[in-house]
Structures are given as structure tokens and as C-alpha cells.
Write a protein that holds these residues in place. Sequence first.
Motif, PDB file in Angstrom:
ATOM      1  N   ALA A 196      -6.475  10.365  -3.942  1.00  0.00           N
ATOM      2  CA  ALA A 196      -7.736  11.022  -3.593  1.00  0.00           C
ATOM      3  C   ALA A 196      -7.518  12.214  -2.717  1.00  0.00           C
ATOM      4  N   TYR A 197      -6.286  12.533  -2.369  1.00  0.00           N
ATOM      5  CA  TYR A 197      -5.959  13.680  -1.536  1.00  0.00           C
ATOM      6  C   TYR A 197      -4.723  14.338  -2.075  1.00  0.00           C
ATOM      7  N   ILE A 256      -4.513  -6.532  -3.939  1.00  0.00           N
ATOM      8  CA  ILE A 256      -5.214  -6.414  -2.658  1.00  0.00           C
ATOM      9  C   ILE A 256      -4.904  -5.075  -1.992  1.00  0.00           C
ATOM     10  N   ALA A 257      -3.635  -4.641  -2.102  1.00  0.00           N
ATOM     11  CA  ALA A 257      -3.263  -3.346  -1.532  1.00  0.00           C
ATOM     12  C   ALA A 257      -4.041  -2.206  -2.184  1.00  0.00           C
ATOM     13  N   MET A 258      -4.224  -2.267  -3.512  1.00  0.00           N
ATOM     14  CA  MET A 258      -4.983  -1.223  -4.206  1.00  0.00           C
ATOM     15  C   MET A 258      -6.458  -1.253  -3.804  1.00  0.00           C
ATOM     16  N   LEU A 259      -7.032  -2.463  -3.633  1.00  0.00           N
ATOM     17  CA  LEU A 259      -8.414  -2.542  -3.177  1.00  0.00           C
ATOM     18  C   LEU A 259      -8.566  -1.950  -1.780  1.00  0.00           C
ATOM     19  N   GLU A 260      -7.590  -2.202  -0.919  1.00  0.00           N
ATOM     20  CA  GLU A 260      -7.647  -1.672   0.429  1.00  0.00           C
ATOM     21  C   GLU A 260      -7.538  -0.143   0.420  1.00  0.00           C
ATOM     22  N   LEU A 261      -6.642   0.379  -0.440  1.00  0.00           N
ATOM     23  CA  LEU A 261      -6.517   1.840  -0.556  1.00  0.00           C
ATOM     24  C   LEU A 261      -7.803   2.470  -1.088  1.00  0.00           C
ATOM     25  N   ALA A 262      -8.452   1.812  -2.049  1.00  0.00           N
ATOM     26  CA  ALA A 262      -9.712   2.330  -2.577  1.00  0.00           C
ATOM     27  C   ALA A 262     -10.802   2.282  -1.516  1.00  0.00           C
ATOM     28  N   ARG A 263     -10.811   1.196  -0.699  1.00  0.00           N
ATOM     29  CA  ARG A 263     -11.812   1.095   0.363  1.00  0.00           C
ATOM     30  C   ARG A 263     -11.629   2.200   1.398  1.00  0.00           C
ATOM     31  N   MET A 285       0.838  -1.202   0.000  1.00  0.00           N
ATOM     32  CA  MET A 285       0.000   0.000   0.000  1.00  0.00           C
ATOM     33  C   MET A 285       0.873   1.253   0.000  1.00  0.00           C
ATOM     34  N   SER A 286       1.943   1.206   0.812  1.00  0.00           N
ATOM     35  CA  SER A 286       2.862   2.348   0.843  1.00  0.00           C
ATOM     36  C   SER A 286       3.575   2.513  -0.486  1.00  0.00           C
ATOM     37  N   ILE A 287       3.942   1.370  -1.114  1.00  0.00           N
ATOM     38  CA  ILE A 287       4.625   1.440  -2.411  1.00  0.00           C
ATOM     39  C   ILE A 287       3.722   2.090  -3.459  1.00  0.00           C
ATOM     40  N   VAL A 288       2.433   1.696  -3.482  1.00  0.00           N
ATOM     41  CA  VAL A 288       1.497   2.276  -4.458  1.00  0.00           C
ATOM     42  C   VAL A 288       1.328   3.775  -4.225  1.00  0.00           C
ATOM     43  N   LEU A 289       1.195   4.185  -2.957  1.00  0.00           N
ATOM     44  CA  LEU A 289       1.033   5.614  -2.660  1.00  0.00           C
ATOM     45  C   LEU A 289       2.254   6.419  -3.077  1.00  0.00           C
ATOM     46  N   ARG A 314     -10.520   5.065   0.730  1.00  0.00           N
ATOM     47  CA  ARG A 314     -10.663   6.339  -0.002  1.00  0.00           C
ATOM     48  C   ARG A 314      -9.360   7.132  -0.040  1.00  0.00           C
ATOM     49  N   LEU A 315      -8.264   6.394  -0.177  1.00  0.00           N
ATOM     50  CA  LEU A 315      -6.963   7.052  -0.352  1.00  0.00           C
ATOM     51  C   LEU A 315      -6.599   7.187  -1.821  1.00  0.00           C
ATOM     52  N   ILE A 316      -7.192   6.384  -2.673  1.00  0.00           N
ATOM     53  CA  ILE A 316      -6.973   6.489  -4.110  1.00  0.00           C
ATOM     54  C   ILE A 316      -8.322   6.464  -4.807  1.00  0.00           C
ATOM     55  N   GLU A 317      -8.336   6.922  -6.061  1.00  0.00           N
ATOM     56  CA  GLU A 317      -9.530   6.914  -6.892  1.00  0.00           C
ATOM     57  C   GLU A 317      -9.222   6.189  -8.179  1.00  0.00           C
ATOM     58  N   LEU A 318     -10.161   5.385  -8.647  1.00  0.00           N
ATOM     59  CA  LEU A 318     -10.058   4.646  -9.898  1.00  0.00           C
ATOM     60  C   LEU A 318     -11.050   5.259 -10.871  1.00  0.00           C
ATOM     61  N   THR A 319     -10.588   5.732 -12.010  1.00  0.00           N
ATOM     62  CA  THR A 319     -11.435   6.420 -12.980  1.00  0.00           C
ATOM     63  C   THR A 319     -11.138   5.905 -14.372  1.00  0.00           C
ATOM     64  N   GLN A 320     -12.075   6.157 -15.280  1.00  0.00           N
ATOM     65  CA  GLN A 320     -11.880   5.875 -16.698  1.00  0.00           C
ATOM     66  C   GLN A 320     -12.708   6.880 -17.483  1.00  0.00           C
ATOM     67  N   ALA A 321     -12.263   7.248 -18.648  1.00  0.00           N
ATOM     68  CA  ALA A 321     -12.908   8.280 -19.440  1.00  0.00           C
ATOM     69  C   ALA A 321     -14.262   7.841 -19.963  1.00  0.00           C
TER      70      ALA A 321
END
Length: 284
Positions: free
Chosen positions: A280-281, A253-260, A220-224, A262-269
Motif C-alpha cells: 500500500a506504499y 494472521i500476519a496478512m490480516l494484521e498488515l491489512a488492518r 509480517m516482515s516476511i510478507v512485506l 494499511r500496509l498492504i492492499e487486497l484486490t481482485q479484478a
Amino acid sequence: MNTAGGLAEPGPALPPDSVPQTVDQVAAVARLYGEPLFALPTDLYIPPDALEVFLEAFQGPLDLLLYLIRRQNFNILDIPMADVTRQYLGYVEAIRKRNLELAAEYLLMAAMLIEIKSRMLLPPRKVEGQVEAEDPRAELVRRLLEYEQMKLAAAELGRLPLLGRDFWRAQAHIDTTVELRQPEVRPEDLREAWTEILKRARLNQHHKISREQLSVREHMSIVLKRLQGQRYVEFERLFEVERGPAVLVVTFIAMLELARERLIELTQAEAYAPIYVRLAYQPV
């Protein structure tokens, strides 16, 4: 009869008809509480601007002249010029010495009334082609009728509901700004993206047996850290395919936890478009 203090004690009131109107051939000038008044009080106080206020209530000389005619029920088509002129001059004379600026237009009308009165005393002068001589009051009557008509129309308009006086316009604020909303990432989109990453991982498999301690919090820290300073990062670029499926699973799993959290946002055009990830911040 007199009291001890020398003051006169009033007797019983008499009917108005029984009160004498003259004393020693002097006529009463007014009535006060039903009693005749034969002389004006010497200490009577009249404010200096009293008559000015009265005249300023009229909207000009035509308004005053129309008031005098209507108050006495004179026929406006047959104006008694002598009576009207005398009353009009009485009002104007009261303010002539106090306010010349106010009295100027009233004096002009007074001159016109005197002229009409003088012309009425002269023999009528016939004009060729006319059976009867023109009435000197015709122009004045025409102006009075037009003024009265406009005054009545203005009164009708004044009785209509007026914005700011009788009612207020209702106002409602509508926010017309359009906020661009990115399409939400569905679980199906994440599953398809994850399947593509697994396919790529199988192509880079190494037949090396090793034991590795993997931590979801660490990834999770690596992704951030990888997202810091980046506006958007493509979803697939956050996975280290060469490190094998175990690392991919932990990273996912780390990305899912970050999304849960609300530390990251997943978007698509748009639908089926590439998925992007962003913080997300805003880091300090």
C-alpha cells in the motif's frame, strides 16, 4: 456706490425684463448671472481641443446633421436647407484648421448640403414620365431616415443585457476524470481462499512431530519482503504450504494484521476472481 477700496458694490438685482438689452445701440451678446454681456472677455480661455471633443462625440456627419434637425424640431421631410447648412458649416469650420483628418468626412457632407441648397435655388427640372420634379433633398432625407432607424435599433440592442457588462456566465468545474476502483475484497472471499489453501495443506502433511516457535511479527516482515519490487502477488503464493498448517495460520494472521495497519492492499479484478496482494506504499 464706491467703497474705500475703489471696488463697485453691486446694487439690488433687477428682474430680467427690466435689464436693458442694448446700450448705445449695442446688443448684448450673452447673459452672465442674469446681467447682459456686451463684449466677450479678452482673457477667456478656450481649450484648443474643446470643439474637437464635441465633434468626436458624433458618429459621423449624418449624426451631426440629424442632431441639428432634431434639436430645432425641423421636419425631416421638409428640411430648411439654408438654416441647417449655415449651422452645419459653423461646426465644421471650428475644426477645419485643427484636425483635417476628422474634418474630411464632415467637409464632404458640407459640400453635399451646399449642392442641394444650390439646386433648390434653380428652377426644377422635370424628368419624362414624372408628374412632379424630384426634390433635391430626397436622397439626403432617405439617408437620414435610414441612419436614424439604425441608430434607434442600436440603442435598443445596447439596452439588452450584455455578457461581461451586465452579467457574467456562471462557471463550475466538473472533474470528468474517472478513477478506476478495484472491487473490494469481502470477508467471504478471504474465507474461501483460506479454505482452498487448507485443502492444499492437508495434501502435503508430514507425520513429523516438532516444536516450532512462530512469530506473527516475523511473518509480517516476511510478507512485506516478498511483496517488495512486485506490482502484484497472487494471494496463494504468499503461503508456504509445505511448512504445514501452523505456518499457514500464522502467515494468514500476519496478512490480516498488515491489512488492518494499511500496509498492504487486497484486490481482485471482479467478483470470484483470484485475489492479489500488493504494498500500500512505495518503499524508498
